[in-house]
Design an enzyme around this catalytic site. Structure first.
Site, PDB file in Angstrom:
ATOM      1  N   ASN A 160     -12.821  49.968  -5.518  1.00  0.00           N
ATOM      2  CA  ASN A 160     -13.054  51.081  -6.000  1.00  0.00           C
ATOM      3  C   ASN A 160     -11.217  51.726  -5.992  1.00  0.00           C
ATOM      4  O   ASN A 160     -11.232  51.449  -4.929  1.00  0.00           O
ATOM      5  CB  ASN A 160     -14.654  52.091  -4.762  1.00  0.00           C
ATOM      6  CG  ASN A 160     -13.375  53.709  -4.822  1.00  0.00           C
ATOM      7  OD1 ASN A 160     -13.422  53.794  -5.974  1.00  0.00           O
ATOM      8  ND2 ASN A 160     -14.085  54.614  -3.949  1.00  0.00           N
ATOM      9  N   TRP A 161     -10.699  51.947  -6.745  1.00  0.00           N
ATOM     10  CA  TRP A 161      -9.373  51.981  -6.476  1.00  0.00           C
ATOM     11  C   TRP A 161      -9.093  54.083  -6.204  1.00  0.00           C
ATOM     12  O   TRP A 161      -7.581  53.880  -6.045  1.00  0.00           O
ATOM     13  CB  TRP A 161      -9.162  52.184  -8.159  1.00  0.00           C
ATOM     14  CG  TRP A 161      -8.966  50.636  -8.665  1.00  0.00           C
ATOM     15  CD1 TRP A 161      -9.041  49.779  -8.471  1.00  0.00           C
ATOM     16  CD2 TRP A 161      -8.178  49.960  -9.780  1.00  0.00           C
ATOM     17  NE1 TRP A 161      -8.786  48.550  -8.682  1.00  0.00           N
ATOM     18  CE2 TRP A 161      -7.746  49.045 -10.007  1.00  0.00           C
ATOM     19  CE3 TRP A 161      -7.585  51.065 -11.084  1.00  0.00           C
ATOM     20  CZ2 TRP A 161      -7.976  48.034 -10.974  1.00  0.00           C
ATOM     21  CZ3 TRP A 161      -6.959  50.368 -12.232  1.00  0.00           C
ATOM     22  CH2 TRP A 161      -7.301  48.799 -12.382  1.00  0.00           C
ATOM     23  N   GLU A 199     -16.098  60.570   0.166  1.00  0.00           N
ATOM     24  CA  GLU A 199     -14.979  61.732   0.189  1.00  0.00           C
ATOM     25  C   GLU A 199     -15.799  62.679  -0.887  1.00  0.00           C
ATOM     26  O   GLU A 199     -15.261  63.660  -1.186  1.00  0.00           O
ATOM     27  CB  GLU A 199     -14.575  60.976  -0.687  1.00  0.00           C
ATOM     28  CG  GLU A 199     -13.037  60.031   0.406  1.00  0.00           C
ATOM     29  CD  GLU A 199     -12.577  58.662  -0.319  1.00  0.00           C
ATOM     30  OE1 GLU A 199     -12.452  58.471  -1.133  1.00  0.00           O
ATOM     31  OE2 GLU A 199     -12.196  58.147   0.468  1.00  0.00           O
ATOM     32  N   GLU A 244     -20.972  52.498   3.742  1.00  0.00           N
ATOM     33  CA  GLU A 244     -19.744  52.716   4.551  1.00  0.00           C
ATOM     34  C   GLU A 244     -20.037  53.562   5.003  1.00  0.00           C
ATOM     35  O   GLU A 244     -20.267  54.929   5.437  1.00  0.00           O
ATOM     36  CB  GLU A 244     -19.128  53.323   3.060  1.00  0.00           C
ATOM     37  CG  GLU A 244     -18.789  52.673   1.124  1.00  0.00           C
ATOM     38  CD  GLU A 244     -17.300  52.968   1.115  1.00  0.00           C
ATOM     39  OE1 GLU A 244     -17.374  51.983  -0.014  1.00  0.00           O
ATOM     40  OE2 GLU A 244     -17.511  53.998   0.135  1.00  0.00           O
ATOM     41  N   GLY A 259     -11.876  49.640  -0.919  1.00  0.00           N
ATOM     42  CA  GLY A 259     -10.910  50.710  -1.305  1.00  0.00           C
ATOM     43  C   GLY A 259      -9.419  50.584  -1.056  1.00  0.00           C
ATOM     44  O   GLY A 259      -9.061  48.964  -2.476  1.00  0.00           O
ATOM     45  N   GLY A 260      -8.573  50.062  -0.447  1.00  0.00           N
ATOM     46  CA  GLY A 260      -7.157  49.659  -0.624  1.00  0.00           C
ATOM     47  C   GLY A 260      -6.732  48.446  -0.947  1.00  0.00           C
ATOM     48  O   GLY A 260      -5.773  48.078  -1.355  1.00  0.00           O
TER      49      GLY A 260
HETATM   50  P1  13P Z   1     -10.946  51.163   2.033  1.00  0.00           P
HETATM   51  O1  13P Z   1     -11.507  49.644   2.214  1.00  0.00           O
HETATM   52  O2  13P Z   1      -9.145  51.435   1.789  1.00  0.00           O
HETATM   53  O3  13P Z   1     -11.330  51.419   3.836  1.00  0.00           O
HETATM   54  O4  13P Z   1     -12.220  51.764   1.180  1.00  0.00           O
HETATM   55  C1  13P Z   1     -13.195  52.045   1.435  1.00  0.00           C
HETATM   56  C2  13P Z   1     -13.656  52.751   0.643  1.00  0.00           C
HETATM   57  O5  13P Z   1     -14.278  54.075   0.688  1.00  0.00           O
HETATM   58  C3  13P Z   1     -14.529  52.292  -0.556  1.00  0.00           C
HETATM   59  O6  13P Z   1     -15.097  52.256  -1.602  1.00  0.00           O
END
Ligand code: 13P
Length: 251
Positions: free
Chosen positions: A9-10, A98, A168, A235-236
């Site tokens: 997930n960018w 988010e 998540e 994510g990251g």
């Molecule tokens: P991170 O891997 O940056 O914690 O983000 C997770 C995320 O929200 C993927 O949708």
């Protein structure tokens, strides 16, 4: 049997040019590995068509990070499920924390989004998860159960079977604080039980449930080794081909 999936997930990262470069790198890297999971990248709307042109769909799936709760019309700035599908994308993340937190998404709007995604042959990657306070006060299982029931339990078993779920925990997203593999397993097994109660064991056993929240190459192996953790929503660590591939190859 259910599939293992690693999806990136960018979020709101990369310009179009940077995104095409990153997608090209992931696509190249996948040529050299025998991935034991489906691999997907979910990218900003602006990147979808261009990224679709540089990836091999047999090896790398493409998705959006959201879609509208209407098909078309006077909704300035929104992007519909048919628009997403017309780029060649076949997945869409829905209900990310988010979106719930900053853009007021509710189970009611998410229901519409899921229906429209399915009607346009997009596979929803549907996110659920508790905030820190709910983890600490012990209501986290109930919170996630309610999120699933409210948004998804009007679906037929056939439609529910088309979903991917992503647990998540909000307190683990972007914080570097991962859920332990035992915490993830507890929740994933619970979610599978909730699905089994409603749709039966076969549907539950066939549903892929991904973990998301500070997942990285160093912790992916232990998380993915748990029986009910079927992959990750990243994510990251999805923003560099090397770290993303480090998670893909954790299976
Ligand atoms: P991170 O891997 O940056 O914690 O983000 C997770 C995320 O929200 C993927 O949708």
């Amino acid at each position: 049997m259910r599939k293992n999936v690693v999806a990136g997930n960018w979020k709101m990262n990369t310009t179009l040019q940077e995104g095409v470069k990153l997608a090209t790198e992931v696509n190249e890297a996948l040529k050299n590995v025998d991935a034991k999971c489906d691999v997907v990248i979910c990218v900003p709307f602006t990147h979808l068509a261009s990224v679709n042109a540089v990836i091999d769909p047999a090896k790398l799936g493409l998705g959006a990070e959201n879609c509208a709760d209407h098909v078309k019309g006077a909704y300035t700035g929104e992007i519909s499920a048919p628009m997403v599908a017309s780029t060649g994308a076949t997945y869409v993340i829905l209900g990310h924390s988010e979106r719930r937190q900053y853009y007021g998404e509710t189970s009611e709007t998410l229901k519409e989004k899921v229906n429209l995604a399915l009607a346009n042959n997009l596979t929803p990657i549907f996110c659920i998860g508790e905030v820190l306070e709910q983890r600490e006060n012990g209501s986290y299982l109930e919170v996630v159960k309610t999120q699933i029931e409210e948004a998804l339990f009007d679906l037929s078993a056939e439609d529910f079977s088309k979903l991917i779920l992503a647990y998540e925990p909000v307190w683990a997203i972007g914080t570097g604080k991962t859920a332990t593999d035992d915490q993830a397993q507890e929740m994933h097994a619970f979610i599978r039980g909730v699905i089994a109660e409603k749709y039966g064991k076969e549907v539950a056993d066939n549903t892929s449930i991904l973990y998301g929240g500070s997942c990285k190459p160093s912790n992916a192996k232990a998380l993915f080794a748990k029986p009910d953790v079927d992959g990750g929503l990243i994510g990251g660590a999805a923003l560099e081909a090397e770290s993303f591939m480090g998670i893909v190859t954790a299976f």
